[in-house]
Enzyme design. Sequence first.
Site, PDB file in Angstrom:
ATOM      1  N   HIS A 207       1.352  -1.048   0.088  1.00  0.00           N
ATOM      2  CA  HIS A 207      -0.201  -0.036   0.004  1.00  0.00           C
ATOM      3  C   HIS A 207       0.650   0.957  -0.498  1.00  0.00           C
ATOM      4  CE1 HIS A 207       1.355  -0.677   4.300  1.00  0.00           C
ATOM      5  NE2 HIS A 207       1.151   0.304   4.442  1.00  0.00           N
ATOM      6  N   ASP A 209       0.948   4.732   1.626  1.00  0.00           N
ATOM      7  CA  ASP A 209       0.512   5.650   3.028  1.00  0.00           C
ATOM      8  C   ASP A 209      -0.472   7.145   2.391  1.00  0.00           C
ATOM      9  OD1 ASP A 209       1.091   3.887   4.887  1.00  0.00           O
ATOM     10  OD2 ASP A 209       2.787   5.326   5.555  1.00  0.00           O
ATOM     11  N   HIS A 265       5.069   0.156   0.077  1.00  0.00           N
ATOM     12  CA  HIS A 265       5.231  -0.566   0.374  1.00  0.00           C
ATOM     13  C   HIS A 265       4.704  -1.610   1.360  1.00  0.00           C
ATOM     14  CE1 HIS A 265       4.120   2.829   2.586  1.00  0.00           C
ATOM     15  NE2 HIS A 265       3.535   2.013   3.855  1.00  0.00           N
ATOM     16  N   ARG A 275       7.970  -9.314  15.569  1.00  0.00           N
ATOM     17  CA  ARG A 275       7.987  -7.661  14.478  1.00  0.00           C
ATOM     18  C   ARG A 275       6.972  -6.503  15.248  1.00  0.00           C
ATOM     19  NH1 ARG A 275      10.483  -4.034  10.919  1.00  0.00           N
ATOM     20  NH2 ARG A 275       8.832  -2.646  10.034  1.00  0.00           N
TER      21      ARG A 275
END
Length: 338
Positions: A207, A209, A265, A275
């Site tokens: 996507h 941002d 990203h 993570r």
Amino acid sequence: HQPCPPSSRQEKEKLRDIELPIIDLLGERSEVSKLIVKASENFGFFKVINHGVPEHVIKVMEDESYRFFSKPASEKQRAGPANPYGYGCKNIGFNGDYGEVEYLLFHTNPLSISQTSKTISNDPTLFRCAVNGYVEAVRELACEILELMAEGLRVPDTSVLSNFLKDYDSDSLLRLNHYPPLPPLQLLQLLNTSPNQPPSRIGFGEHTDPQILTILRSNDVAGLQISPQEGLWVPVSPHPSTAFCVNVGDALQALTNGRFLSVRHRAMVNSCRTRMSMAYFGAPAPNARIACPPELLSPQIPYLYRPFTWDEYKKATYSRKLGDTRLHFFRVQSDLSE
Ligand SMILES: C=C1C[C@]23C[C@@]1(O)CC[C@H]2[C@@]12CC[C@H](O)[C@@](C)(C(=O)O1)[C@H]2[C@@H]3C(=O)O
Ligand SMILES: O=C(O)CCC(=O)C(=O)O
Ligand SMILES: [Fe+2]
């Protein structure tokens, strides 16, 4: 921890981490602003060190986040579903997007933080203070970066970008992401089906941002990848651990008439380790008008995007899938086949 499976040399070559520019914010101001502009034009992503966000503010937020995600599922569900704020697990947004991630999404308005915190913690005051402290510090950092950008772009009003985030009605968000490692059985299955490839699952799908600027902090576990060109994915190393990763959002691409890039990203799940990431999305107020400052235009460089309000853009974003491109609908002489 389970041992990480080996990967072939060829795979390692292909997956070599990209070294994003690391910009020291304590450097000479005009030099720093030039570096930021260059990185925003070339990569849309860069890292900052000596950013002024106090270590204890980050640690308190990380600790609270970790404490929440360590709770049993039934307890976490009490803070959900994310509609849009609160706890979400695997479902991202309302349009059927799915990833191996659980998250907490906040609006950064203090009143909203207070409301959301009540559903999250037995000690909502502690959680609220952690979020408020973190949001205030990263907003300041985002504003400083936006002012450096405006200086580097030689826009006379250097607060033209940061003012969007300083607005009391700013629609900025904070997202706490938690990507647990692959369960042992899934890891084995993936290794059996493709033994020469490092097992990978998508945590947060590709996507861009939608907002102006994202300030991302993660633990030392890799997972973030960026796509400098279609079909190519390059991992971003999580080091140095003291850095923040900064990326240009769609609204800033429009505000700079396409000079700065809002780059696609995604986040992958690490096969062995958890993570964690914390993303602050600096956004305008709903009624704010997104239009490129006239100083960035010339007869040779005309408007690329028609002016629009943040509310308009947000609606276009939320009515679509995570991976959809939305900015081209706002292009002057929009070519929808692009
Ligand atoms: C599927 C969706 C989730 C998202 C809203 C959307 O309809 C499309 C954009 C998504 C995204 C990506 C960046 C941020 O994480 C986010 C908070 C945002 O502003 O846009 C998410 C939205 C979300 O999770 O609500
Ligand atoms: O977790 C990450 O590193 C990236 C998350 C992200 O891109 C997002 O929340 O928008
Ligand atoms: Fe993102």
